[in-house]
Structures are given as structure tokens and as C-alpha cells.
Write a protein that holds these residues in place. Sequence first.
Motif, short mmCIF file in Angstrom:
data_model
loop_
_atom_site.label_atom_id
_atom_site.label_comp_id
_atom_site.label_asym_id
_atom_site.label_seq_id
_atom_site.Cartn_x
_atom_site.Cartn_y
_atom_site.Cartn_z
N ASN A 179 0.86 -1.18 0.00
CA ASN A 179 0.00 0.00 0.00
C ASN A 179 0.89 1.23 0.00
O ASN A 179 1.80 1.35 0.82
CB ASN A 179 -0.89 0.01 1.25
CG ASN A 179 -1.76 -1.23 1.33
OD1 ASN A 179 -2.79 -1.30 0.70
ND2 ASN A 179 -1.32 -2.22 2.11
N ALA A 231 1.55 4.83 0.94
CA ALA A 231 1.06 5.83 1.87
C ALA A 231 1.25 7.24 1.33
O ALA A 231 0.44 8.13 1.56
CB ALA A 231 1.77 5.69 3.22
N ARG A 266 -5.40 12.29 4.68
CA ARG A 266 -5.35 11.03 3.92
C ARG A 266 -6.25 9.97 4.55
O ARG A 266 -6.95 9.24 3.85
CB ARG A 266 -3.90 10.55 3.89
CG ARG A 266 -3.70 9.26 3.14
CD ARG A 266 -2.76 9.44 1.98
NE ARG A 266 -2.34 8.17 1.43
CZ ARG A 266 -3.06 7.45 0.59
NH1 ARG A 266 -4.26 7.86 0.22
NH2 ARG A 266 -2.61 6.31 0.11
N MET A 267 -6.25 9.90 5.87
CA MET A 267 -7.12 8.93 6.56
C MET A 267 -8.59 9.23 6.28
O MET A 267 -9.39 8.33 6.03
CB MET A 267 -6.85 8.96 8.06
CG MET A 267 -5.54 8.27 8.46
SD MET A 267 -5.10 8.57 10.18
CE MET A 267 -6.50 7.87 11.04
N GLN A 276 -9.85 10.82 3.69
CA GLN A 276 -10.14 10.48 2.30
C GLN A 276 -10.33 8.98 2.13
O GLN A 276 -11.26 8.53 1.46
CB GLN A 276 -8.99 10.94 1.39
CG GLN A 276 -9.00 12.40 1.07
CD GLN A 276 -7.78 12.79 0.25
OE1 GLN A 276 -7.29 12.00 -0.55
NE2 GLN A 276 -7.29 13.98 0.45
N ASN A 277 -9.45 8.19 2.76
CA ASN A 277 -9.54 6.73 2.64
C ASN A 277 -10.86 6.20 3.20
O ASN A 277 -11.41 5.23 2.68
CB ASN A 277 -8.37 6.05 3.34
CG ASN A 277 -7.09 6.15 2.53
OD1 ASN A 277 -7.12 6.52 1.36
ND2 ASN A 277 -5.97 5.84 3.15
N LEU A 278 -11.35 6.85 4.24
CA LEU A 278 -12.59 6.39 4.88
C LEU A 278 -13.84 6.85 4.14
O LEU A 278 -14.81 6.11 4.05
CB LEU A 278 -12.65 6.89 6.33
CG LEU A 278 -11.68 6.24 7.31
CD1 LEU A 278 -11.66 7.00 8.62
CD2 LEU A 278 -12.07 4.78 7.55
N LYS A 293 -10.86 10.49 -4.68
CA LYS A 293 -9.46 10.20 -4.33
C LYS A 293 -8.54 10.50 -5.50
O LYS A 293 -7.46 11.06 -5.33
CB LYS A 293 -9.31 8.72 -3.95
CG LYS A 293 -9.91 8.34 -2.61
CD LYS A 293 -9.71 6.84 -2.37
CE LYS A 293 -10.45 6.36 -1.17
NZ LYS A 293 -10.33 4.91 -0.99
N TYR A 344 -1.77 3.68 -4.26
CA TYR A 344 -1.94 4.86 -3.41
C TYR A 344 -3.43 5.14 -3.15
O TYR A 344 -3.83 5.48 -2.05
CB TYR A 344 -1.28 6.08 -4.08
CG TYR A 344 -1.53 7.39 -3.38
CD1 TYR A 344 -0.77 7.77 -2.27
CD2 TYR A 344 -2.52 8.27 -3.82
CE1 TYR A 344 -1.00 8.98 -1.62
CE2 TYR A 344 -2.75 9.48 -3.19
CZ TYR A 344 -1.98 9.83 -2.09
OH TYR A 344 -2.21 11.03 -1.44
N LEU A 345 -4.23 4.98 -4.20
CA LEU A 345 -5.66 5.27 -4.09
C LEU A 345 -6.45 4.15 -3.42
O LEU A 345 -7.59 4.35 -3.01
CB LEU A 345 -6.25 5.54 -5.49
CG LEU A 345 -5.67 6.73 -6.26
CD1 LEU A 345 -6.25 6.80 -7.66
CD2 LEU A 345 -5.91 8.03 -5.51
N GLY A 346 -5.85 2.96 -3.35
CA GLY A 346 -6.55 1.82 -2.75
C GLY A 346 -7.60 1.24 -3.69
O GLY A 346 -8.64 0.75 -3.25
#
Length: 196
Positions: free
Chosen positions: A69, A71, A140-141, A143-145, A152, A175-177
Amino acid sequence: MNFESIVQNVARHIDLTTDEIKWFTSILEQKTFRKKEYALRANEVCRFQTYVVKGCLKITFTDKDGTENVAKFAIEDWWAFDLQSFMTQTPALYSIQAIEETESFQISRSNYDLLHESIPKFEKFSRIMFQNSYIQLQSRMTQNLFATGEEKYSHFNEKYPGLELRIPQKEIAAYLGITPEFLSMLRKKRTIKAIS
């Protein structure tokens, strides 16, 4: 390698005299990383802060399933290091690897301590750097959630303008998951929007 960019990076936050600039630049170590070369591997101790003059590093975490992943990317005028490992001199959680050939300056932990003792105003610079890192992490956290894949991708392009033309699509997807296939779909959608 020219010291101009790193001196300007510091000067955005603190004022240095000519002598202080000379002293600061004298403790920097020049380092070029070949493409795919590691600046740091997970479980090693992070002994350097790395400032990117030219190129791109990726900061990654590999989960228990072996999935890498991304970061963060560190591009020109960015710093890269594992903060916890650097400050505590304990094994790193993150790896740092060059995606492109990367020219950098590094400052060792011992020289970092010496720098703060010799030029106390660097305490302010470090505080600002760590605050900014924490703000980026928090953003970032969030955005990920909560952000959609499209949101994103849009944030990525705002944060790293032009980077998608330089690095492989799979790195951006990590990076984007999201999957590279989904990223490809988002890119096509964005292109169509730009044309219409």
C-alpha cells in the motif's frame, strides 16, 4: 548538486544567516537512488531524513496479506522518512523506494541532533514539518474512509500535479486503494469530461 532548493525549502519557515546556511549544507549528504532502489526497508532503522531534489520516492506499507500500500509519494521539494523510526531509532514500519532515479540530500540522525543544538531555530522548522505531516496524514485517513474512488483520484492530481504522467498506473492505484482497472476507467472518464 545545487543546494538552492533545500535552502529555499527551509527558508520558507525560518530565516538563516549566510553562516548558518553554510553550516547546514555542510552536514548534508548527497545521495542518488537508482530506480527501484530502497532508501529504507521495513524493519530497518530509519537513520536519515531524505529531501528529494529530483525524482520520486514512494513510502509504502505491506499488509499481512503481502499487499503493498502506497502511503505517500515524495516528489521534488518533499521530505521522506519514517518519523517514528527516525525519532526513536526503532525498526521502521514503512519502506521507502525510488520509482524514478532520484537525486536527494540526506541528513543523518546524529547530524539532525547536532543541527538543533547548533542552530536552535531549526526546532521551529522541524515542528512545522511534523505538523504538516500530521495534517497530511489526517487528511489522507479521512479520504480513505469517506471519499469515492473518483474523489481520491481528483485529490491525487491536485496534490501531485503531473505525477501520473511519470509513474506507473499500478503505483497510483496502490496509493488510491483501488485496482489498476478501476483507475483506468476513472482516467478515461476524466478525459471524456475534459473533452466535452
